[in-house]
Motif scaffolding. Structure first.
Motif, PDB file in Angstrom:
ATOM      1  N   MET A   1       0.792  -1.078   0.040  1.00 28.95           N
ATOM      2  CA  MET A   1      -0.036  -0.049   0.070  1.00 28.95           C
ATOM      3  C   MET A   1       0.986   1.149   0.001  1.00 28.95           C
ATOM      4  O   MET A   1       1.915   1.122   0.640  1.00 28.95           O
ATOM      5  CB  MET A   1      -0.934  -0.003   1.191  1.00 28.95           C
ATOM      6  N   LYS A   2       0.369   2.217  -0.690  1.00 34.24           N
ATOM      7  CA  LYS A   2       1.121   3.677  -0.592  1.00 34.24           C
ATOM      8  C   LYS A   2       0.999   4.301   0.697  1.00 34.24           C
ATOM      9  O   LYS A   2      -0.296   4.450   1.008  1.00 34.24           O
ATOM     10  CB  LYS A   2       0.684   4.554  -1.751  1.00 34.24           C
ATOM     11  N   HIS A   3       1.993   4.804   1.366  1.00 34.28           N
ATOM     12  CA  HIS A   3       1.734   5.819   2.359  1.00 34.28           C
ATOM     13  C   HIS A   3       2.613   7.018   2.082  1.00 34.28           C
ATOM     14  O   HIS A   3       3.769   6.793   2.191  1.00 34.28           O
ATOM     15  CB  HIS A   3       2.122   4.901   3.666  1.00 34.28           C
ATOM     16  N   HIS A   4       2.046   7.953   1.736  1.00 30.62           N
ATOM     17  CA  HIS A   4       2.857   9.346   1.509  1.00 30.62           C
ATOM     18  C   HIS A   4       4.191   9.100   0.722  1.00 30.62           C
ATOM     19  O   HIS A   4       5.091   9.440   0.878  1.00 30.62           O
ATOM     20  CB  HIS A   4       3.501  10.129   2.857  1.00 30.62           C
ATOM     21  N   VAL A   6       5.481   6.347  -0.439  1.00 24.33           N
ATOM     22  CA  VAL A   6       6.225   5.014  -0.323  1.00 24.33           C
ATOM     23  C   VAL A   6       5.452   4.003  -0.997  1.00 24.33           C
ATOM     24  O   VAL A   6       4.311   3.859  -0.808  1.00 24.33           O
ATOM     25  CB  VAL A   6       6.396   4.720   1.251  1.00 24.33           C
ATOM     26  N   HIS A   7       6.013   3.311  -1.793  1.00 30.57           N
ATOM     27  CA  HIS A   7       5.735   2.109  -2.416  1.00 30.57           C
ATOM     28  C   HIS A   7       5.918   0.809  -1.702  1.00 30.57           C
ATOM     29  O   HIS A   7       6.753   0.874  -0.967  1.00 30.57           O
ATOM     30  CB  HIS A   7       6.191   2.068  -3.970  1.00 30.57           C
ATOM     31  N   ASP A   8       4.913  -0.086  -1.908  1.00 32.74           N
ATOM     32  CA  ASP A   8       4.936  -1.400  -1.299  1.00 32.74           C
ATOM     33  C   ASP A   8       6.096  -2.132  -1.803  1.00 32.74           C
ATOM     34  O   ASP A   8       6.107  -2.505  -3.058  1.00 32.74           O
ATOM     35  CB  ASP A   8       3.907  -2.084  -1.493  1.00 32.74           C
ATOM     36  N   ARG A   9       7.178  -2.497  -1.073  1.00 35.96           N
ATOM     37  CA  ARG A   9       8.366  -3.108  -1.459  1.00 35.96           C
ATOM     38  C   ARG A   9       7.977  -4.566  -2.045  1.00 35.96           C
ATOM     39  O   ARG A   9       8.592  -4.936  -3.059  1.00 35.96           O
ATOM     40  CB  ARG A   9       9.327  -3.456  -0.532  1.00 35.96           C
ATOM     41  N   GLY A  10       6.939  -4.958  -1.480  1.00 38.95           N
ATOM     42  CA  GLY A  10       6.559  -6.761  -2.078  1.00 38.95           C
ATOM     43  C   GLY A  10       6.020  -6.660  -3.257  1.00 38.95           C
ATOM     44  O   GLY A  10       6.362  -7.329  -4.178  1.00 38.95           O
ATOM     45  N   LEU A  11       5.254  -5.511  -3.501  1.00 42.82           N
ATOM     46  CA  LEU A  11       4.628  -5.431  -4.927  1.00 42.82           C
ATOM     47  C   LEU A  11       5.769  -4.777  -5.890  1.00 42.82           C
ATOM     48  O   LEU A  11       5.594  -5.566  -7.069  1.00 42.82           O
ATOM     49  CB  LEU A  11       3.433  -4.244  -4.952  1.00 42.82           C
ATOM     50  N   LEU A  12       6.770  -4.197  -5.649  1.00 40.87           N
ATOM     51  CA  LEU A  12       7.648  -3.623  -6.212  1.00 40.87           C
ATOM     52  C   LEU A  12       8.533  -5.029  -6.521  1.00 40.87           C
ATOM     53  O   LEU A  12       8.828  -5.085  -7.989  1.00 40.87           O
ATOM     54  CB  LEU A  12       8.555  -2.872  -5.605  1.00 40.87           C
ATOM     55  N   LEU A  13       8.944  -5.807  -5.685  1.00 41.86           N
ATOM     56  CA  LEU A  13       9.869  -6.990  -6.052  1.00 41.86           C
ATOM     57  C   LEU A  13       9.107  -8.074  -6.992  1.00 41.86           C
ATOM     58  O   LEU A  13       9.402  -8.393  -7.677  1.00 41.86           O
ATOM     59  CB  LEU A  13      10.059  -7.529  -4.622  1.00 41.86           C
ATOM     60  N   ILE A  14       7.730  -8.286  -6.590  1.00 41.52           N
ATOM     61  CA  ILE A  14       6.813  -9.083  -7.479  1.00 41.52           C
ATOM     62  C   ILE A  14       6.833  -8.661  -8.861  1.00 41.52           C
ATOM     63  O   ILE A  14       7.005  -9.237  -9.843  1.00 41.52           O
ATOM     64  CB  ILE A  14       5.502  -9.454  -6.885  1.00 41.52           C
ATOM     65  N   GLY A  15       6.434  -7.404  -9.097  1.00 41.18           N
ATOM     66  CA  GLY A  15       6.348  -6.612 -10.247  1.00 41.18           C
ATOM     67  C   GLY A  15       7.607  -6.750 -11.074  1.00 41.18           C
ATOM     68  O   GLY A  15       7.549  -7.096 -12.249  1.00 41.18           O
ATOM     69  N   LEU A  16       8.715  -6.529 -10.452  1.00 43.39           N
ATOM     70  CA  LEU A  16      10.179  -6.573 -11.030  1.00 43.39           C
ATOM     71  C   LEU A  16      10.385  -8.192 -11.502  1.00 43.39           C
ATOM     72  O   LEU A  16      10.847  -8.201 -12.735  1.00 43.39           O
ATOM     73  CB  LEU A  16      11.096  -6.036 -10.182  1.00 43.39           C
ATOM     74  N   LEU A  96       1.442  -4.074 -11.058  1.00 42.52           N
ATOM     75  CA  LEU A  96       1.685  -4.204  -9.639  1.00 42.52           C
ATOM     76  C   LEU A  96       2.724  -3.084  -9.150  1.00 42.52           C
ATOM     77  O   LEU A  96       2.732  -2.604  -8.480  1.00 42.52           O
ATOM     78  CB  LEU A  96       2.828  -5.509  -9.622  1.00 42.52           C
ATOM     79  N   LEU A  97       3.600  -2.652 -10.469  1.00 36.11           N
ATOM     80  CA  LEU A  97       4.620  -1.701 -10.089  1.00 36.11           C
ATOM     81  C   LEU A  97       3.820  -0.364  -9.946  1.00 36.11           C
ATOM     82  O   LEU A  97       4.046   0.480  -9.141  1.00 36.11           O
ATOM     83  CB  LEU A  97       5.662  -1.392 -11.245  1.00 36.11           C
ATOM     84  N   LEU A  98       2.672  -0.033 -10.569  1.00 34.36           N
ATOM     85  CA  LEU A  98       1.682   0.974 -10.208  1.00 34.36           C
ATOM     86  C   LEU A  98       0.698   0.722  -9.369  1.00 34.36           C
ATOM     87  O   LEU A  98      -0.037   1.555  -9.115  1.00 34.36           O
ATOM     88  CB  LEU A  98       0.928   1.325 -11.767  1.00 34.36           C
ATOM     89  N   GLU A  99       0.938  -0.562  -8.478  1.00 32.83           N
ATOM     90  CA  GLU A  99       0.121  -0.945  -7.524  1.00 32.83           C
ATOM     91  C   GLU A  99      -1.339  -0.625  -7.599  1.00 32.83           C
ATOM     92  O   GLU A  99      -2.245  -0.251  -6.790  1.00 32.83           O
ATOM     93  CB  GLU A  99       0.546   0.170  -6.352  1.00 32.83           C
ATOM     94  N   LYS A 100      -1.897  -1.208  -8.840  1.00 34.69           N
ATOM     95  CA  LYS A 100      -3.208  -1.332  -9.082  1.00 34.69           C
ATOM     96  C   LYS A 100      -3.696  -2.480  -8.566  1.00 34.69           C
ATOM     97  O   LYS A 100      -3.260  -3.541  -8.656  1.00 34.69           O
ATOM     98  CB  LYS A 100      -3.348  -1.514 -10.517  1.00 34.69           C
ATOM     99  N   VAL A 101      -4.855  -2.631  -8.070  1.00 35.00           N
ATOM    100  CA  VAL A 101      -5.612  -3.548  -7.461  1.00 35.00           C
ATOM    101  C   VAL A 101      -5.949  -4.839  -8.361  1.00 35.00           C
ATOM    102  O   VAL A 101      -5.806  -5.847  -8.000  1.00 35.00           O
ATOM    103  CB  VAL A 101      -6.990  -3.249  -6.466  1.00 35.00           C
ATOM    104  N   TRP A 102      -6.450  -4.268  -9.738  1.00 40.63           N
ATOM    105  CA  TRP A 102      -6.651  -5.342 -10.564  1.00 40.63           C
ATOM    106  C   TRP A 102      -5.514  -6.321 -10.868  1.00 40.63           C
ATOM    107  O   TRP A 102      -5.388  -7.575 -11.047  1.00 40.63           O
ATOM    108  CB  TRP A 102      -7.089  -4.860 -11.716  1.00 40.63           C
ATOM    109  N   ALA A 103      -4.282  -5.785 -10.870  1.00 36.31           N
ATOM    110  CA  ALA A 103      -3.235  -6.435 -11.096  1.00 36.31           C
ATOM    111  C   ALA A 103      -2.809  -7.303  -9.950  1.00 36.31           C
ATOM    112  O   ALA A 103      -2.288  -8.749 -10.320  1.00 36.31           O
ATOM    113  CB  ALA A 103      -1.968  -5.552 -11.344  1.00 36.31           C
ATOM    114  N   GLU A 104      -3.072  -6.931  -8.915  1.00 33.47           N
ATOM    115  CA  GLU A 104      -2.899  -7.800  -7.619  1.00 33.47           C
ATOM    116  C   GLU A 104      -3.879  -9.158  -7.702  1.00 33.47           C
ATOM    117  O   GLU A 104      -3.528 -10.273  -7.607  1.00 33.47           O
ATOM    118  CB  GLU A 104      -3.161  -7.173  -6.442  1.00 33.47           C
TER     119      GLU A 104
END
Length: 159
Positions: A1-4, A6-16, A96-104
């Motif tokens: 989840m985004k907080h100010h 900050v990107h979710d590291r788990g989603l970043l890792l999975i997206g990469l 996932l890099l854009l932290e879209k719920v549909w992608a999750e």
């Protein structure tokens, strides 16, 4: 989840990871297209020689037997399937890099759908590579379930 910001590291890792898979399968698709209308046996022998494999080795003979089963139609199918998988992984990765719920949800559904096949392959021919892939996908699955539940709980608390 985004907080100010900050990107979710788990989603970043999975997206990469998904983007890496997309690139790998895209290259495999290009390779399949490149091999159309070529003698696959000659290509295997050329590769074996370049990699300093003994052309009479058991491994090269096995590989030659397998490529004899691949005709032009099958090679086109392989190319199409790898490009399709590459496109799907690219979609997952960017989403996932854009932290879209549909992608999750897409990644969750696709990961679940491949688990039976991965388990079958692991039981049929167990090795560390297959086990590693299964464990990575189970970790991705667990993380996404946890993240989606956390988002759902946060939404309920905001109501």
């Amino acid at each position: 989840m985004k907080h100010h910001g900050v990107h979710d590291r788990g989603l970043l890792l999975i997206g990469l990871f998904k983007l890496g898979k997309s690139l790998l399968f895209f290259c495999l698709g290009i390779g399949a297209i490149h091999l159309l209308h070529k003698d696959l046996g000659d290509e295997v022998m050329r590769l074996a020689t370049a990699l300093k494999f003994d052309p009479e080795s058991r491994f090269v003979s096995l590989l030659l037997d397998k490529v004899d089963l691949i005709d032009t139609h099958r090679l086109r199918q392989i190319g199409f399937a790898t490009f399709a998988y590459s496109g799907m992984a690219l979609t997952e990765g960017i989403g996932l890099l854009l932290e879209k719920v549909w992608a999750e949800y897409l990644t969750l559904i696709l990961t679940i759908s491949f688990l039976p096949w991965e388990l079958y392959e692991l039981v049929r021919r167990p090795d560390w590579f297959r086990l590693g892939l299964l464990l990575i996908n189970l970790a991705v699955l667990g993380y996404l379930i946890w993240l989606l539940q956390r988002k759902k709980q946060a939404a309920v608390l905001q109501e």
